[in-house]
Design a protein around this motif. Structure first.
Motif, PDB file in Angstrom:
ATOM      1  N   TYR A   1     -60.817   8.850 -12.986  1.00 20.49           N
ATOM      2  CA  TYR A   1     -60.652   7.393 -13.040  1.00 20.49           C
ATOM      3  C   TYR A   1     -60.137   6.969 -14.418  1.00 20.49           C
ATOM      4  O   TYR A   1     -59.204   6.160 -14.525  1.00 20.49           O
ATOM      5  CB  TYR A   1     -61.973   6.696 -12.735  1.00 20.49           C
ATOM      6  CG  TYR A   1     -61.891   5.196 -12.830  1.00 20.49           C
ATOM      7  CD1 TYR A   1     -61.578   4.419 -11.714  1.00 20.49           C
ATOM      8  CD2 TYR A   1     -62.103   4.532 -14.045  1.00 20.49           C
ATOM      9  CE1 TYR A   1     -61.481   3.039 -11.799  1.00 20.49           C
ATOM     10  CE2 TYR A   1     -62.001   3.156 -14.144  1.00 20.49           C
ATOM     11  CZ  TYR A   1     -61.689   2.412 -13.023  1.00 20.49           C
ATOM     12  OH  TYR A   1     -61.586   1.039 -13.127  1.00 20.49           O
ATOM     13  N   CYS A   2     -60.746   7.506 -15.462  1.00 23.44           N
ATOM     14  CA  CYS A   2     -60.357   7.130 -16.824  1.00 23.44           C
ATOM     15  C   CYS A   2     -58.923   7.541 -17.129  1.00 23.44           C
ATOM     16  O   CYS A   2     -58.165   6.784 -17.757  1.00 23.44           O
ATOM     17  CB  CYS A   2     -61.307   7.747 -17.828  1.00 23.44           C
ATOM     18  SG  CYS A   2     -62.987   7.070 -17.776  1.00 23.44           S
ATOM     19  N   ARG A   3     -58.538   8.728 -16.684  1.00 25.82           N
ATOM     20  CA  ARG A   3     -57.151   9.172 -16.886  1.00 25.82           C
ATOM     21  C   ARG A   3     -56.182   8.226 -16.193  1.00 25.82           C
ATOM     22  O   ARG A   3     -55.162   7.826 -16.776  1.00 25.82           O
ATOM     23  CB  ARG A   3     -56.982  10.585 -16.333  1.00 25.82           C
ATOM     24  CG  ARG A   3     -55.572  11.153 -16.472  1.00 25.82           C
ATOM     25  CD  ARG A   3     -55.350  12.337 -15.545  1.00 25.82           C
ATOM     26  NE  ARG A   3     -55.445  11.957 -14.134  1.00 25.82           N
ATOM     27  CZ  ARG A   3     -55.369  12.812 -13.117  1.00 25.82           C
ATOM     28  NH1 ARG A   3     -55.211  14.106 -13.353  1.00 25.82           N
ATOM     29  NH2 ARG A   3     -55.467  12.376 -11.862  1.00 25.82           N
TER      30      ARG A   3
ATOM     31  N   GLU B   1     -64.966  12.954 -11.368  1.00 29.23           N
ATOM     32  CA  GLU B   1     -64.551  11.672 -10.808  1.00 29.23           C
ATOM     33  C   GLU B   1     -64.389  10.628 -11.911  1.00 29.23           C
ATOM     34  O   GLU B   1     -63.417   9.859 -11.924  1.00 29.23           O
ATOM     35  CB  GLU B   1     -65.597  11.215  -9.795  1.00 29.23           C
ATOM     36  CG  GLU B   1     -65.219   9.971  -9.007  1.00 29.23           C
ATOM     37  CD  GLU B   1     -66.290   9.614  -7.998  1.00 29.23           C
ATOM     38  OE1 GLU B   1     -66.074   9.847  -6.792  1.00 29.23           O
ATOM     39  OE2 GLU B   1     -67.364   9.119  -8.420  1.00 29.23           O
ATOM     40  N   PHE B   2     -65.325  10.615 -12.844  1.00 32.28           N
ATOM     41  CA  PHE B   2     -65.266   9.675 -13.962  1.00 32.28           C
ATOM     42  C   PHE B   2     -64.009   9.903 -14.794  1.00 32.28           C
ATOM     43  O   PHE B   2     -63.261   8.963 -15.105  1.00 32.28           O
ATOM     44  CB  PHE B   2     -66.509   9.829 -14.833  1.00 32.28           C
ATOM     45  CG  PHE B   2     -66.456   9.101 -16.145  1.00 32.28           C
ATOM     46  CD1 PHE B   2     -66.642   7.725 -16.200  1.00 32.28           C
ATOM     47  CD2 PHE B   2     -66.217   9.787 -17.323  1.00 32.28           C
ATOM     48  CE1 PHE B   2     -66.590   7.047 -17.419  1.00 32.28           C
ATOM     49  CE2 PHE B   2     -66.168   9.127 -18.541  1.00 32.28           C
ATOM     50  CZ  PHE B   2     -66.353   7.753 -18.599  1.00 32.28           C
TER      51      PHE B   2
ATOM     52  N   GLU C   1     -70.643   6.301  -3.423  1.00 34.55           N
ATOM     53  CA  GLU C   1     -69.346   6.208  -4.095  1.00 34.55           C
ATOM     54  C   GLU C   1     -69.014   4.782  -4.541  1.00 34.55           C
ATOM     55  O   GLU C   1     -68.524   4.577  -5.657  1.00 34.55           O
ATOM     56  CB  GLU C   1     -68.240   6.725  -3.164  1.00 34.55           C
ATOM     57  CG  GLU C   1     -66.865   6.738  -3.803  1.00 34.55           C
ATOM     58  CD  GLU C   1     -65.802   7.264  -2.849  1.00 34.55           C
ATOM     59  OE1 GLU C   1     -65.065   8.187  -3.241  1.00 34.55           O
ATOM     60  OE2 GLU C   1     -65.729   6.746  -1.724  1.00 34.55           O
ATOM     61  N   ALA C   2     -69.296   3.804  -3.692  1.00 31.98           N
ATOM     62  CA  ALA C   2     -68.972   2.415  -4.039  1.00 31.98           C
ATOM     63  C   ALA C   2     -69.694   1.981  -5.314  1.00 31.98           C
ATOM     64  O   ALA C   2     -69.115   1.254  -6.145  1.00 31.98           O
ATOM     65  CB  ALA C   2     -69.334   1.489  -2.885  1.00 31.98           C
ATOM     66  N   ASN C   3     -70.913   2.430  -5.478  1.00 30.42           N
ATOM     67  CA  ASN C   3     -71.675   2.061  -6.672  1.00 30.42           C
ATOM     68  C   ASN C   3     -71.147   2.765  -7.912  1.00 30.42           C
ATOM     69  O   ASN C   3     -71.137   2.188  -9.009  1.00 30.42           O
ATOM     70  CB  ASN C   3     -73.154   2.390  -6.466  1.00 30.42           C
ATOM     71  CG  ASN C   3     -73.802   1.506  -5.427  1.00 30.42           C
ATOM     72  OD1 ASN C   3     -73.368   0.375  -5.204  1.00 30.42           O
ATOM     73  ND2 ASN C   3     -74.836   2.009  -4.776  1.00 30.42           N
ATOM     74  N   ARG C   4     -70.705   4.007  -7.740  1.00 24.74           N
ATOM     75  CA  ARG C   4     -70.120   4.693  -8.889  1.00 24.74           C
ATOM     76  C   ARG C   4     -68.874   3.955  -9.367  1.00 24.74           C
ATOM     77  O   ARG C   4     -68.642   3.829 -10.577  1.00 24.74           O
ATOM     78  CB  ARG C   4     -69.781   6.146  -8.531  1.00 24.74           C
ATOM     79  CG  ARG C   4     -70.996   7.015  -8.237  1.00 24.74           C
ATOM     80  CD  ARG C   4     -70.670   8.493  -8.320  1.00 24.74           C
ATOM     81  NE  ARG C   4     -69.641   8.922  -7.388  1.00 24.74           N
ATOM     82  CZ  ARG C   4     -69.866   9.263  -6.126  1.00 24.74           C
ATOM     83  NH1 ARG C   4     -71.091   9.179  -5.627  1.00 24.74           N
ATOM     84  NH2 ARG C   4     -68.878   9.675  -5.343  1.00 24.74           N
ATOM     85  N   TYR C   5     -68.087   3.465  -8.423  1.00 20.80           N
ATOM     86  CA  TYR C   5     -66.871   2.758  -8.829  1.00 20.80           C
ATOM     87  C   TYR C   5     -67.180   1.391  -9.436  1.00 20.80           C
ATOM     88  O   TYR C   5     -66.389   0.875 -10.239  1.00 20.80           O
ATOM     89  CB  TYR C   5     -65.894   2.660  -7.655  1.00 20.80           C
ATOM     90  CG  TYR C   5     -65.046   3.908  -7.559  1.00 20.80           C
ATOM     91  CD1 TYR C   5     -63.824   3.994  -8.213  1.00 20.80           C
ATOM     92  CD2 TYR C   5     -65.509   5.033  -6.871  1.00 20.80           C
ATOM     93  CE1 TYR C   5     -63.064   5.159  -8.167  1.00 20.80           C
ATOM     94  CE2 TYR C   5     -64.756   6.201  -6.818  1.00 20.80           C
ATOM     95  CZ  TYR C   5     -63.534   6.250  -7.468  1.00 20.80           C
ATOM     96  OH  TYR C   5     -62.784   7.411  -7.439  1.00 20.80           O
TER      97      TYR C   5
ATOM     98  N   ILE D   1     -62.665  21.255 -15.802  1.00 18.84           N
ATOM     99  CA  ILE D   1     -62.237  19.947 -15.283  1.00 18.84           C
ATOM    100  C   ILE D   1     -61.077  19.402 -16.108  1.00 18.84           C
ATOM    101  O   ILE D   1     -60.074  18.927 -15.558  1.00 18.84           O
ATOM    102  CB  ILE D   1     -63.418  18.950 -15.308  1.00 18.84           C
ATOM    103  CG1 ILE D   1     -64.444  19.306 -14.238  1.00 18.84           C
ATOM    104  CG2 ILE D   1     -62.917  17.518 -15.104  1.00 18.84           C
ATOM    105  CD1 ILE D   1     -65.725  18.492 -14.338  1.00 18.84           C
ATOM    106  N   CYS D   2     -61.207  19.464 -17.419  1.00 18.27           N
ATOM    107  CA  CYS D   2     -60.134  18.961 -18.287  1.00 18.27           C
ATOM    108  C   CYS D   2     -58.831  19.677 -17.995  1.00 18.27           C
ATOM    109  O   CYS D   2     -57.765  19.045 -17.900  1.00 18.27           O
ATOM    110  CB  CYS D   2     -60.515  19.136 -19.754  1.00 18.27           C
ATOM    111  SG  CYS D   2     -61.867  18.074 -20.303  1.00 18.27           S
ATOM    112  N   ASP D   3     -58.895  20.991 -17.853  1.00 20.61           N
ATOM    113  CA  ASP D   3     -57.692  21.763 -17.577  1.00 20.61           C
ATOM    114  C   ASP D   3     -57.096  21.385 -16.222  1.00 20.61           C
ATOM    115  O   ASP D   3     -55.869  21.244 -16.085  1.00 20.61           O
ATOM    116  CB  ASP D   3     -58.011  23.257 -17.616  1.00 20.61           C
ATOM    117  CG  ASP D   3     -58.437  23.727 -19.012  1.00 20.61           C
ATOM    118  OD1 ASP D   3     -58.188  22.989 -19.990  1.00 20.61           O
ATOM    119  OD2 ASP D   3     -59.024  24.826 -19.113  1.00 20.61           O
ATOM    120  N   GLU D   4     -57.953  21.188 -15.221  1.00 24.65           N
ATOM    121  CA  GLU D   4     -57.471  20.822 -13.890  1.00 24.65           C
ATOM    122  C   GLU D   4     -56.819  19.439 -13.885  1.00 24.65           C
ATOM    123  O   GLU D   4     -55.818  19.220 -13.193  1.00 24.65           O
ATOM    124  CB  GLU D   4     -58.631  20.827 -12.895  1.00 24.65           C
ATOM    125  CG  GLU D   4     -59.157  22.218 -12.554  1.00 24.65           C
ATOM    126  CD  GLU D   4     -60.351  22.151 -11.611  1.00 24.65           C
ATOM    127  OE1 GLU D   4     -60.714  21.025 -11.189  1.00 24.65           O
ATOM    128  OE2 GLU D   4     -60.911  23.213 -11.303  1.00 24.65           O
TER     129      GLU D   4
END
Length: 237
Positions: A126-128, A122-123, A81-85, A163-166
């Motif tokens: 974060y972007c939202r 997750e991406f 997770e840390a690397n994804r962030y 995902i978009c709807d959620e």
């Protein structure tokens, strides 16, 4: 021969093309791209986008600012997770560089090598939450046997829409920025399967560039000499 945007734009748009996706990391001359630093990369992006914005076709470009970050080369093992962030924070930084040059620039992402529902969610979350949503969502469909790849591609579309709807965000346009398998690219019967799925989902798609330069991703046999795969795309269109 691998399609510099400044060389191909006039021909592409003159033939009715709508959108060119620019891999900004392709300014590096190695594969995989040799990471120097985020500051150095952002400086390269700034120079590239500034040059692209001089083009009369600038409104028809989309910048894929990161390509296959899920392979872990630049920011470490993507399953951690840390690397994804680290990637998400780099994404926001580079996103802001592009938008500072042209607030209306189209940006495509995350550009993952393969679809992973959890990573996409997750991406986008974060972007939202950090005001850096792409205008186009892109990933690659390259793995597995052709039949199953095409089946899963359709499943991935549906998962992405959910995902978009959620998340309460718009269903952003999709570009499968690389599709097809090395051993089946150029085979007409396989190409029909891929492009029919893209058409069904009203999505953009780009044939993966696997092998020889200057053969339009295996749709020509020699310089301006169409092969059977070329005619499949032409007839289908």
């Amino acid at each position: 021969p691998i399609g510099d945007v400044m060389d191909v734009s006039e021909t592409f748009y003159g033939a009715g093309g709508e959108l060119i996706v620019i891999y900004t990391q392709d300014m590096y001359d190695t594969w995989y791209y040799q990471f120097d630093s985020l500051a150095a990369y952002n400086d390269r992006v700034k120079k590239t986008v500034t040059e692209m914005e001089k083009s009369e076709y600038k409104d028809k470009f989309a910048y894929c600012i990161y390509n296959e970050m899920d392979n872990g080369v630049w920011f470490g093992n993507h399953w951690e997770e840390a690397n994804r962030y680290k990637f998400y924070e780099a994404w926001k930084s580079t996103y802001n560089v592009v938008k500072s040059i042209n607030p209306n620039a189209k940006i495509a992402g995350p550009g993952h090598a393969g679809y992973n529902n959890d990573f996409i969610k997750e991406f986008l979350t974060y972007c939202r939450d950090n005001d850096c949503l792409p205008e186009i969502v892109d990933w690659h469909e390259l793995a597995g046997e052709p039949f199953y790849s095409i089946y899963w591609m359709e499943t991935h579309f549906n998962e992405y829409y959910q995902i978009c709807d959620e998340l309460g965000i718009e269903r952003l346009p999709i570009c499968i920025s690389e599709y097809g398998l090395m051993k089946t690219n150029g085979i007409p019967g396989e190409s029909v399967k891929w492009i029919s799925r893209l058409e069904k989902q009203d999505a953009y798609g780009c044939i993966a560039y696997w092998r020889l330069a200057n053969n339009l991703a295996e749709t020509v046999a020699d310089d301006v000499t169409p092969n059977s795969n070329y005619w499949v795309y032409k007839f289908y269109a």
